[in-house]
Design a protein around this motif. Structure first.
Motif: not given
Length: 311
Positions: A9-16, A173-179
């Motif tokens: 439910x986190x930043x990278x996790x939700x996109x995954x 550095x991974x960036x984007x929506x939900x960060x």
């Protein structure tokens, strides 16, 4: 496949989770919601495409949910590099101990494959830039980086001891929506409070590689499907870099704030544990015929627009 995502439910996790669900996988998300937000994956839960278990990995009651899983994506972690120098204990517990408990649960429930999200900070102040995966010595300068390197060692030991396979991805550095954290988020918050002046930690010359989150997910899943060693370690990042002052300029442009002045706190590091220059070599993953479609500057602009739009 039946896949488990910790920190889903986190930043990278939700996109995954978005991608794994779209591919038709059976997805189970385990997240304490300490940092993640249920709403990032709520539509998948409501559509019965994703099962969600609200549990802390440091507690119990989630381990048996791993029965029958084909692969576990371990993204749950304390990602705050700066805070790890102020109060190390949450980093040690939520990174090292949580990873140990995940590995133990995998061993007990016969989960054969692990995908782990690591970090460029395991390299410390690297003298070879772009930095390859076989760079030595690995001397992290932050507690966060040290915790991730310790996790990598645990994963290697478990894989070789108990017949598992792992893919370890060291991120730029991974960036984007939900960060929810990072330089772009900090700048946006500061400018909303005071659009006339922006405080920039350090001298603004810190220069690093940035990659938009969708590119990161694509790289992870592509490499996981291709490499088949016992422990497969890959850098993921862009092939260029950008300095902090340029990021500040992009943020003020996108927020339509032409009159903002910049105030620098000084020093080559923005905080304790900050690495002033970082770019990862991605030649290894390019050898699998993957390469990013966006560079650092474009990734930053996309991220700023997505964050400002609330996507």
């Amino acid at each position: 496949m039946f896949v488990v995502v910790t920190g889903g439910a986190g930043f990278i996790g939700s996109h995954l989770v978005d991608t794994l669900g779209a591919q038709g996988n059976e997805v189970l998300v385990i997240d304490s919601l300490c940092a993640g937000k249920r709403e990032t994956i709520a539509r998948h839960i409501d559509d019965n495409k994703v099962r969600f278990v609200k549990k802390d990995l440091l507690g119990d009651g989630w381990q048996e949910k791993l029965d029958g899983a084909d692969r576990l994506f371990h993204l749950a972690a304390d990602p705050d590099v700066r805070q790890s120098a102020v109060n190390p204990d949450p980093t040690m517990q939520n990174n090292i101990m949580a990873t140990y408990r995940v590995l133990e649960a995998m061993r007990m429930h016969d989960v054969p494959e692990l995908v782990f999200t690591s970090t460029s900070t395991v390299y410390g102040d690297a003298t070879i830039i772009p930095t390859p995966e076989d760079y030595t010595p690995l001397e992290p300068i932050s507690v966060y980086g040290a915790s991730k390197l310790a996790c990598e060692s645990l994963i290697s030991a478990y894989c070789h001891s108990f017949g598992m396979k792992a893919w370890v991805f060291r991120f730029a550095n991974i960036i984007g929506a939900r960060s929810g954290h990072g330089v772009i988020t900090d700048f946006i918050h500061k400018l909303k409070e005071n659009p006339r002046e922006l405080e920039i930690l350090g001298d603004g010359k810190q220069t690093k590689s940035y990659l938009e989150v969708h590119e990161c997910i694509a790289a992870m899943l592509y490499a996981t499907g291709k490499a088949r060693g016992t422990v497969n370690t890959f850098n993921i990042g862009s092939e260029d870099w950008i300095d902090v002052k340029s990021i500040a300029e992009i943020v003020t442009e996108e927020m339509h704030l032409p009159g903002t002045t910049f105030r620098f706190t000084g020093g080559e590091r923005g905080w304790v544990g900050d690495v002033p220059k970082m770019q990862l070599s991605i030649e290894k993953i390019k050898g699998l015929r993957w390469k990013p479609q966006t560079g650092s500057r474009e990734s930053v602009r996309i991220a700023v627009r997505d964050l400002l739009s609330g996507r």
